[in-house]
Design an enzyme around this catalytic site. Structure first.
Site, PDB file in Angstrom:
ATOM      1  N   ARG A 254      -4.612 -23.874  21.888  1.00 38.18           N
ATOM      2  CA  ARG A 254      -3.712 -23.168  20.966  1.00 38.18           C
ATOM      3  C   ARG A 254      -2.336 -23.816  20.920  1.00 38.18           C
ATOM      4  NH1 ARG A 254      -4.873 -16.833  22.370  1.00 38.18           N
ATOM      5  NH2 ARG A 254      -6.661 -16.514  20.980  1.00 38.18           N
TER       6      ARG A 254
ATOM      7  N   LYS B 180       4.356 -18.869  21.207  1.00 37.34           N
ATOM      8  CA  LYS B 180       4.039 -18.939  22.633  1.00 37.34           C
ATOM      9  C   LYS B 180       2.527 -18.952  22.828  1.00 37.34           C
ATOM     10  CE  LYS B 180       2.692 -16.352  26.283  1.00 37.34           C
ATOM     11  NZ  LYS B 180       1.789 -15.190  26.371  1.00 37.34           N
ATOM     12  N   SER B 181       2.054 -19.805  23.703  1.00 40.41           N
ATOM     13  CA  SER B 181       0.668 -19.754  24.149  1.00 40.41           C
ATOM     14  C   SER B 181       0.598 -20.450  25.500  1.00 40.41           C
ATOM     15  CB  SER B 181      -0.255 -20.468  23.155  1.00 40.41           C
ATOM     16  OG  SER B 181      -1.565 -20.468  23.676  1.00 40.41           O
ATOM     17  N   VAL B 182      -0.342 -20.027  26.333  1.00 45.09           N
ATOM     18  CA  VAL B 182      -0.578 -20.758  27.584  1.00 45.09           C
ATOM     19  C   VAL B 182      -1.934 -21.464  27.514  1.00 45.09           C
ATOM     20  CG1 VAL B 182       0.889 -19.297  29.033  1.00 45.09           C
ATOM     21  CG2 VAL B 182      -1.514 -18.658  28.692  1.00 45.09           C
TER      22      VAL B 182
ATOM     23  N   LYS C 261      19.218 -17.829  27.235  1.00 47.49           N
ATOM     24  CA  LYS C 261      19.921 -16.654  26.707  1.00 47.49           C
ATOM     25  C   LYS C 261      20.578 -15.843  27.820  1.00 47.49           C
ATOM     26  CE  LYS C 261      16.108 -16.358  23.377  1.00 47.49           C
ATOM     27  NZ  LYS C 261      14.869 -16.582  24.140  1.00 47.49           N
TER      28      LYS C 261
ATOM     29  N   ASP D 114      12.163 -22.624  24.178  1.00 42.91           N
ATOM     30  CA  ASP D 114      12.979 -21.406  24.109  1.00 42.91           C
ATOM     31  C   ASP D 114      12.694 -20.534  25.317  1.00 42.91           C
ATOM     32  OD1 ASP D 114      14.579 -19.499  22.063  1.00 42.91           O
ATOM     33  OD2 ASP D 114      13.095 -18.309  23.156  1.00 42.91           O
TER      34      ASP D 114
ATOM     35  N   HIS E 291      21.368 -12.438  24.221  1.00 40.62           N
ATOM     36  CA  HIS E 291      19.971 -12.031  24.020  1.00 40.62           C
ATOM     37  C   HIS E 291      19.847 -10.786  23.135  1.00 40.62           C
ATOM     38  CE1 HIS E 291      15.876 -12.504  26.243  1.00 40.62           C
ATOM     39  NE2 HIS E 291      15.676 -12.067  25.022  1.00 40.62           N
TER      40      HIS E 291
ATOM     41  N   TYR F 234      13.592 -14.087  31.269  1.00 40.93           N
ATOM     42  CA  TYR F 234      12.170 -14.443  31.387  1.00 40.93           C
ATOM     43  C   TYR F 234      11.825 -14.834  32.828  1.00 40.93           C
ATOM     44  CZ  TYR F 234      12.451 -14.842  26.249  1.00 40.93           C
ATOM     45  OH  TYR F 234      12.670 -14.613  24.913  1.00 40.93           O
TER      46      TYR F 234
ATOM     47  N   ASN G 137      -0.979 -24.907  17.348  1.00 41.84           N
ATOM     48  CA  ASN G 137       0.267 -24.396  16.775  1.00 41.84           C
ATOM     49  C   ASN G 137       1.243 -25.512  16.404  1.00 41.84           C
ATOM     50  OD1 ASN G 137      -0.796 -21.868  17.198  1.00 41.84           O
ATOM     51  ND2 ASN G 137       0.417 -21.426  19.039  1.00 41.84           N
TER      52      ASN G 137
HETATM   53  P1  NAD Z   1       4.108 -14.969  19.298  1.00 37.78           P
HETATM   54  O1  NAD Z   1       4.179 -14.401  17.916  1.00 37.78           O
HETATM   55  O2  NAD Z   1       4.476 -16.380  19.521  1.00 37.78           O
HETATM   56  O3  NAD Z   1       2.623 -14.679  19.816  1.00 37.78           O
HETATM   57  C1  NAD Z   1       2.182 -15.162  21.055  1.00 37.78           C
HETATM   58  C2  NAD Z   1       0.770 -14.638  21.349  1.00 37.78           C
HETATM   59  O4  NAD Z   1      -0.098 -14.942  20.265  1.00 37.78           O
HETATM   60  C3  NAD Z   1       0.169 -15.338  22.560  1.00 37.78           C
HETATM   61  O5  NAD Z   1       0.459 -14.638  23.735  1.00 37.78           O
HETATM   62  C4  NAD Z   1      -1.305 -15.348  22.247  1.00 37.78           C
HETATM   63  O6  NAD Z   1      -1.884 -14.122  22.646  1.00 37.78           O
HETATM   64  C5  NAD Z   1      -1.346 -15.401  20.753  1.00 37.78           C
HETATM   65  N1  NAD Z   1      -1.553 -16.758  20.196  1.00 37.78           N
HETATM   66  C6  NAD Z   1      -0.752 -17.854  20.331  1.00 37.78           C
HETATM   67  N2  NAD Z   1      -1.227 -18.895  19.624  1.00 37.78           N
HETATM   68  C7  NAD Z   1      -2.350 -18.450  19.009  1.00 37.78           C
HETATM   69  C8  NAD Z   1      -3.282 -19.064  18.150  1.00 37.78           C
HETATM   70  N3  NAD Z   1      -3.142 -20.324  17.754  1.00 37.78           N
HETATM   71  N4  NAD Z   1      -4.329 -18.312  17.707  1.00 37.78           N
HETATM   72  C9  NAD Z   1      -4.478 -17.023  18.103  1.00 37.78           C
HETATM   73  N5  NAD Z   1      -3.614 -16.387  18.907  1.00 37.78           N
HETATM   74  C10 NAD Z   1      -2.559 -17.100  19.366  1.00 37.78           C
HETATM   75  O7  NAD Z   1       4.929 -13.963  20.220  1.00 37.78           O
HETATM   76  P2  NAD Z   1       6.115 -14.032  21.278  1.00 37.78           P
HETATM   77  O8  NAD Z   1       5.727 -14.731  22.515  1.00 37.78           O
HETATM   78  O9  NAD Z   1       6.601 -12.630  21.374  1.00 37.78           O
HETATM   79  O10 NAD Z   1       7.267 -14.862  20.529  1.00 37.78           O
HETATM   80  C11 NAD Z   1       7.434 -16.255  20.674  1.00 37.78           C
HETATM   81  C12 NAD Z   1       8.681 -16.578  21.431  1.00 37.78           C
HETATM   82  O11 NAD Z   1       9.824 -15.959  20.827  1.00 37.78           O
HETATM   83  C13 NAD Z   1       8.713 -16.051  22.870  1.00 37.78           C
HETATM   84  O12 NAD Z   1       7.905 -16.785  23.748  1.00 37.78           O
HETATM   85  C14 NAD Z   1      10.187 -16.159  23.154  1.00 37.78           C
HETATM   86  O13 NAD Z   1      10.537 -17.507  23.430  1.00 37.78           O
HETATM   87  C15 NAD Z   1      10.789 -15.687  21.844  1.00 37.78           C
HETATM   88  N6  NAD Z   1      11.112 -14.246  21.843  1.00 37.78           N
HETATM   89  C16 NAD Z   1      12.404 -13.879  21.812  1.00 37.78           C
HETATM   90  C17 NAD Z   1      12.756 -12.550  21.833  1.00 37.78           C
HETATM   91  C18 NAD Z   1      14.203 -12.166  21.769  1.00 37.78           C
HETATM   92  O14 NAD Z   1      14.532 -11.004  22.003  1.00 37.78           O
HETATM   93  N7  NAD Z   1      15.093 -13.067  21.469  1.00 37.78           N
HETATM   94  C19 NAD Z   1      11.793 -11.535  21.894  1.00 37.78           C
HETATM   95  C20 NAD Z   1      10.447 -11.939  21.919  1.00 37.78           C
HETATM   96  C21 NAD Z   1      10.119 -13.289  21.879  1.00 37.78           C
END
Ligand code: NAD
Length: 273
Positions: A236, A230-232, A76, A46, A107, A51, A240
């Site tokens: 993790r 999301k994670s880098v 998006k 996604d 978006h 982005y 996930n």
């Molecule tokens: P998320 O809820 O996926 O949280 C990501 C964060 O959680 C990471 O940066 C990391 O700090 C932490 N994390 C990840 N895996 C973990 C684990 N196993 N244990 C502990 N901590 C962990 O938040 P997000 O990135 O805001 O949302 C996911 C995706 O949703 C985005 O990457 C994007 O693709 C999408 N998104 C869309 C919109 C939109 O407006 N449509 C807005 C925000 C996000």
């Protein structure tokens, strides 16, 4: 480890219920995490024009050597481009280096501009040309969806909204479901803050022998949401994806639904960026 479940969208297109999100991953850092995700078994990515990392996502996809038909790629349309969605789509496709995307979303609705119907009509054309296999929206409230449903032909395949324990969007999920619109949950683990430290969640996670993040992702899957955490961090990214071989019982599902929380991101009604 179990297999990622697939859901079928309202036009018959199948979508992996769990994918990989890349928001806030800089363009020059996105290739490696996407590569690791694809290696782990993720088949759904996604991204979004906003982005700024579509090129890197496309590069990782090409280098992974996974057959294109086995991947599900979402991008998006950005808010500034509602009046020229066709051109903006072409730019995204070129940056991704793909012939088609699997899902193209508006978006944010930007109700103040009132151009999302116009944008969606251009996306209906992209769909008809086969350059997107499905089209939909993101951050749409019921009122925005009602206007769109009344004024356009194609029912959105997806509404991607902020959704996590403490902000479970029950009403909007029900509206989506009633109209055949698949709910996708963004920030599914609440961006990792607060929620994952909740002691009541830790207790449930211990009961099922999983981490808090895995437990919350499982809650989403059982609610029927599509998610893309999301994670880098390689560990993790793998963690996930290990959420297909256990289940939460009804009491555990209810307890997670009852966790405290609130909206983290912008309110779509007033998100004027
Ligand atoms: P998320 O809820 O996926 O949280 C990501 C964060 O959680 C990471 O940066 C990391 O700090 C932490 N994390 C990840 N895996 C973990 C684990 N196993 N244990 C502990 N901590 C962990 O938040 P997000 O990135 O805001 O949302 C996911 C995706 O949703 C985005 O990457 C994007 O693709 C999408 N998104 C869309 C919109 C939109 O407006 N449509 C807005 C925000 C996000």
């Amino acid at each position: 480890m179990g297999e990622v479940p697939y859901l079928t969208l309202n036009n018959g297109v199948r979508i992996p219920q769990l994918g990989f999100g890349v928001w806030q991953v800089p363009a020059d850092e996105v290739v490696e995490p996407v590569r690791i995700a694809l290696e782990t078994g993720y088949r759904h990515v996604d991204t979004a024009a906003a982005y700024g990392n579509e090129e890197g996502v496309g590069q990782a996809i090409r280098e992974a050597g996974v057959a294109r038909e086995d991947l599900f790629v979402t991008t998006k349309l950005w808010n500034a481009d509602h009046a020229n969605a066709g051109e903006a789509f072409d730019v995204s496709l070129r940056k991704l280096g793909l012939d088609y995307v699997d899902l193209y979303l508006i978006h944010w609705p930007r109700p103040d501009k009132d151009q999302y119907v116009e944008a969606y009509r251009a996306m209906e054309k992209v769909l008809a040309e086969g350059r997107a296999r499905a089209i939909g929206v993101s951050n749409f409230h019921q009122a925005h969806l009602e206007k769109l449903l009344a004024e356009t032909e194609v029912v959105p395949a997806v509404n991607q909204i902020e959704l996590h324990p403490g902000f479970d969007q029950a009403e909007l999920r029900a509206f989506n479901r009633a109209h055949g619109i698949q709910t996708e949950a963004w920030s599914p683990i609440g961006q990792g803050k607060g929620l994952l430290d909740n002691p009541a969640l830790a207790e449930i996670a211990a009961e099922v022998g999983r981490t808090p993040a895995q437990t919350v992702l499982r809650w989403h899957l059982q609610l029927g949401n599509v998610v893309f955490p999301k994670s880098v961090t390689p560990a993790r990214i793998r963690e996930n994806f290990e959420v297909f071989d256990f289940a939460l019982n009804a009491a555990q599902m209810d307890a997670i639904s009852a966790l405290p929380g609130e909206r983290i991101g912008a309110n779509p009604e007033t998100a004027f960026f």
